[in-house]
Structure formats: structure tokens, C-alpha cells
Design a protein around this motif. Structure first.
Motif, PDB file in Angstrom:
ATOM      1  N   ASN A   1       0.865  -1.175   0.000  1.00  0.00           N
ATOM      2  CA  ASN A   1       0.000   0.000   0.000  1.00  0.00           C
ATOM      3  C   ASN A   1       0.903   1.228   0.000  1.00  0.00           C
ATOM      4  O   ASN A   1       1.683   1.439   0.933  1.00  0.00           O
ATOM      5  N   SER A   2       0.805   2.038  -1.032  1.00  0.00           N
ATOM      6  CA  SER A   2       1.747   3.142  -1.225  1.00  0.00           C
ATOM      7  C   SER A   2       1.626   4.185  -0.119  1.00  0.00           C
ATOM      8  O   SER A   2       0.568   4.349   0.512  1.00  0.00           O
ATOM      9  N   ALA A   3       2.728   4.917   0.082  1.00  0.00           N
ATOM     10  CA  ALA A   3       2.730   6.033   1.038  1.00  0.00           C
ATOM     11  C   ALA A   3       1.757   7.106   0.572  1.00  0.00           C
ATOM     12  O   ALA A   3       1.592   7.350  -0.623  1.00  0.00           O
TER      13      ALA A   3
ATOM     14  N   ARG B   1      -4.736   5.848   2.004  1.00  0.00           N
ATOM     15  CA  ARG B   1      -5.434   5.431   3.217  1.00  0.00           C
ATOM     16  C   ARG B   1      -5.163   3.952   3.492  1.00  0.00           C
ATOM     17  O   ARG B   1      -4.790   3.192   2.577  1.00  0.00           O
ATOM     18  N   SER B   2      -5.336   3.550   4.730  1.00  0.00           N
ATOM     19  CA  SER B   2      -5.237   2.119   5.055  1.00  0.00           C
ATOM     20  C   SER B   2      -6.246   1.346   4.214  1.00  0.00           C
ATOM     21  O   SER B   2      -7.345   1.841   3.921  1.00  0.00           O
TER      22      SER B   2
ATOM     23  N   PRO C   1      -0.568   2.560   5.237  1.00  0.00           N
ATOM     24  CA  PRO C   1       0.197   3.252   4.191  1.00  0.00           C
ATOM     25  C   PRO C   1       1.694   2.970   4.317  1.00  0.00           C
ATOM     26  O   PRO C   1       2.229   2.840   5.424  1.00  0.00           O
ATOM     27  N   ASP C   2       2.345   2.839   3.157  1.00  0.00           N
ATOM     28  CA  ASP C   2       3.779   2.589   3.094  1.00  0.00           C
ATOM     29  C   ASP C   2       4.166   1.291   3.815  1.00  0.00           C
ATOM     30  O   ASP C   2       5.180   1.214   4.510  1.00  0.00           O
ATOM     31  N   SER C   3       3.307   0.277   3.686  1.00  0.00           N
ATOM     32  CA  SER C   3       3.589  -1.036   4.261  1.00  0.00           C
ATOM     33  C   SER C   3       2.999  -2.111   3.363  1.00  0.00           C
ATOM     34  O   SER C   3       2.298  -1.818   2.390  1.00  0.00           O
ATOM     35  N   ALA C   4       3.280  -3.366   3.683  1.00  0.00           N
ATOM     36  CA  ALA C   4       2.831  -4.474   2.832  1.00  0.00           C
ATOM     37  C   ALA C   4       2.422  -5.649   3.698  1.00  0.00           C
ATOM     38  O   ALA C   4       2.881  -5.806   4.835  1.00  0.00           O
ATOM     39  N   LYS C   5       1.548  -6.488   3.147  1.00  0.00           N
ATOM     40  CA  LYS C   5       1.117  -7.705   3.830  1.00  0.00           C
ATOM     41  C   LYS C   5       0.882  -8.819   2.811  1.00  0.00           C
ATOM     42  O   LYS C   5       0.639  -8.557   1.620  1.00  0.00           O
ATOM     43  N   ARG C   6       0.940 -10.017   3.319  1.00  0.00           N
ATOM     44  CA  ARG C   6       0.630 -11.184   2.494  1.00  0.00           C
ATOM     45  C   ARG C   6      -0.879 -11.357   2.413  1.00  0.00           C
ATOM     46  O   ARG C   6      -1.570 -11.348   3.429  1.00  0.00           O
TER      47      ARG C   6
END
Length: 286
Positions: free
Chosen positions: A202-204, A207-208, A238-243
Motif C-alpha cells: 500500500n503506497s505512502a 489510506r489504510s 500506508p507505506d507497508s505491505a502484507k501477504r
């Protein structure tokens, strides 16, 4: 009484009438009773008394997956297996001290997911009919760790067959306008299901995002509704990733299935075009 139950009982009466009586044997008391299954590892497996020449019918409260039925074919015969019933009969009276397990998974996947019974022969009694009841939630000791799914469970539940599981990589995908990037994606295929396993970024500045449902759309046929499983069960910040796992159940696939995968979230939709699934039994690394 619904049609499957009437049919099961009719079969029991027919087979019971056809079985020859043995004069030397004292007639056993025939019983009809309810038996509860809980799925708890702390509870003993219910005992059911069977006898040669007397069919025993199990009536289940919800549909079963007949392909997951397990029993010792050398000692137990399954005379019939329906949507909610199983009729069994031992090849011969089981010797004193010998016990054999029979089990089957329910089709809906709810807990308890499996019904299991220990079969034995009692010289005085035989169970003619077992009405299976199913507790809504198995009682598990807080100190007991949950049972992990094992490879054999996939076979018993009918999720994997002789073709095994096949997998192909999916190209990385970037959609800056929607604020997504997809990496480390794989497409899995096996008996009755397809699955996409991917890392969603999810880009910086966005929104979540919490994915809630998904749709697989092929080149022909109706769209397939899919369920979404996200690691941690919460939104991607935002600015994070998940499986993220997306899985759809499908009765039949073409030789080279290609889908558009849409993952719907709160205010944005992630779209993957031309997701190609492997051929059945094709193996991985393609």
C-alpha cells in the motif's frame, strides 16, 4: 422425515430382512440412539456397536463430504453413502478386543469439522441407527495448543488428489494510480480450487486498505466469488505491505485457465489482469 433419511432407513430394513438368521446365535438387542461428536481431543471417540448381518445407519445433521470417508475396507463394508447418511456392516463379527475407526468430514467446514466413531462388536447389543448430533463449538482445554493442519488432512478433505498441487509465478504488478504494488505472487491450482498468494504493498500517502472480497473472472463462464485471507486480519497501513491470499472454489477448469482477479476493499479495488494458472499436474517453476 426427508427423502435421504427415508431412503437410508429403507435400505437398512431391506438388508436386515435379507440377512440370514443364525440359529446358534442369540439375537442381539437392536438399539437406536443419539451420539454427539465434539471434535475435542480431550473427548473419547464415540463407540458404536456393529454386527455381521445387521446394517448400521449413521444419520448426520448436515451434509458430509463422502470422498473423505475413511475406514478399514478389509473389516468394514460401506453399503451406502448419501448426502447425510452412511450405512455400514462388518464383513464378520469383530473379534473381542478389536476396534476399528470410521470417520468423515462435514461439507460445510464448521467445527467440529469431522465425525469419527469406534466400531466394535458386542454379543448382547447392536446399534441399528445412530442419530449424529454436532456441537456448535468443541470444548478445548485452554492449555492445549490447537491442532495444526497436516498434509494428510488435505487428502482426507478432498482438497488434493493424485494430480497434487501445481503452481506458477505471477509477474510483479504496479498500479500507482490506485496506490498498489504486487510482488512475490504465485498462482496455485489443485482439485476443486485455485488460489493466488501475493504480497500487496500500500503506497505512502494512501489510506489504510482492508481487502474484503474478491472475484475471479475468466474468458468464459460466470465470475467466481472468492474469499480473502490477510495475514494478521487487519488493514494494510500506508507505506507497508502484507501477504494476501485469494482462493476460489471451482468444479471444473479449462486446460490453461486465465483469470482477471479483482480484490475489493474499503474504497479501492486491486485488479490483476491475465493471471494464468498452471495445467493440472504440471508442476511448479514454469
Amino acid at each position: 422425515m426427508n427423502q435421504p433419511v427415508r431412503l437410508a432407513l429403507a435400505l437398512v430394513l431391506v438388508w436386515g430382512a435379507a440377512a440370514p438368521a443364525r440359529a446358534a446365535q442369540v439375537e442381539r438387542v437392536k438399539r437406536e440412539r443419539s451420539v454427539a461428536v465434539t471434535g475435542s481431543p480431550l473427548e473419547p471417540i464415540p463407540v458404536v456397536r456393529v454386527a455381521h448381518g445387521t446394517p448400521t445407519v449413521f444419520l448426520f445433521p448436515s451434509p458430509i463430504n463422502r470422498k473423505t470417508l475413511t475406514f478399514d475396507e478389509t473389516r468394514i463394508r460401506v453399503l451406502d453413502a448419501g448426502e447425510r447418511s452412511v450405512i455400514v456392516q462388518p464383513v464378520a463379527d469383530l473379534p473381542d478386543g478389536e476396534r476399528y475407526e470410521i470417520g468423515v468430514y462435514f461439507a460445510d467446514g464448521r467445527s467440529p469439522s469431522r465425525a469419527a466413531f469406534v466400531l466394535l462388536t458386542d454379543p448382547a447389543e447392536v446399534d441399528l441407527r445412530i442419530d449424529v448430533t454436532r456441537s456448535e463449538q468443541a470444548e478445548v482445554c485452554p492449555d492445549a495448543p490447537p491442532r495444526e493442519t497436516k498434509p494428510e488432512d488435505l487428502l482426507l478433505m478432498g482438497l488434493v488428489d493424485k494430480e497434487g498441487v501445481t503452481v506458477t509465478p505471477i509477474k510483479s504488478h504496479e498500479a500507482p494510480a490506485r496506490g498498489f504494488a504486487v510482488t512475490a505472487a504465485l498462482a496455485y491450482r489443485s482439485k476443486g480450487w485455485v488460489l493466488v498468494d501475493m504480497r500487496v504493498e500500500n503506497s505512502a500517502g494512501q489510506r489504510s486498505w482492508l481487502p474484503r472480497e474478491a472475484v475471479f473472472t475468466g474468458r468464459a463462464g460466470l465470475p467466481l466469488r472468492a474469499r480473502v485471507v490477510i495475514h494478521g486480519d487487519d488493514a494494510i497501513l500506508p507505506d507497508s505491505a502484507k501477504r494476501v491470499l485469494v482462493v476460489a472454489e471451482v468444479a471444473q477448469l479449462s486446460a490453461n485457465p486465465v483469470f482477471t482477479v479483482e480484490v475489493l476493499g474499503d474504497d479501492r479495488t486491486l485488479v490483476l489482469h491475465n493471471v494464468r494458472f498452471p495445467k493440472a499436474g504440471a508442476g511448479g517453476g514454469q
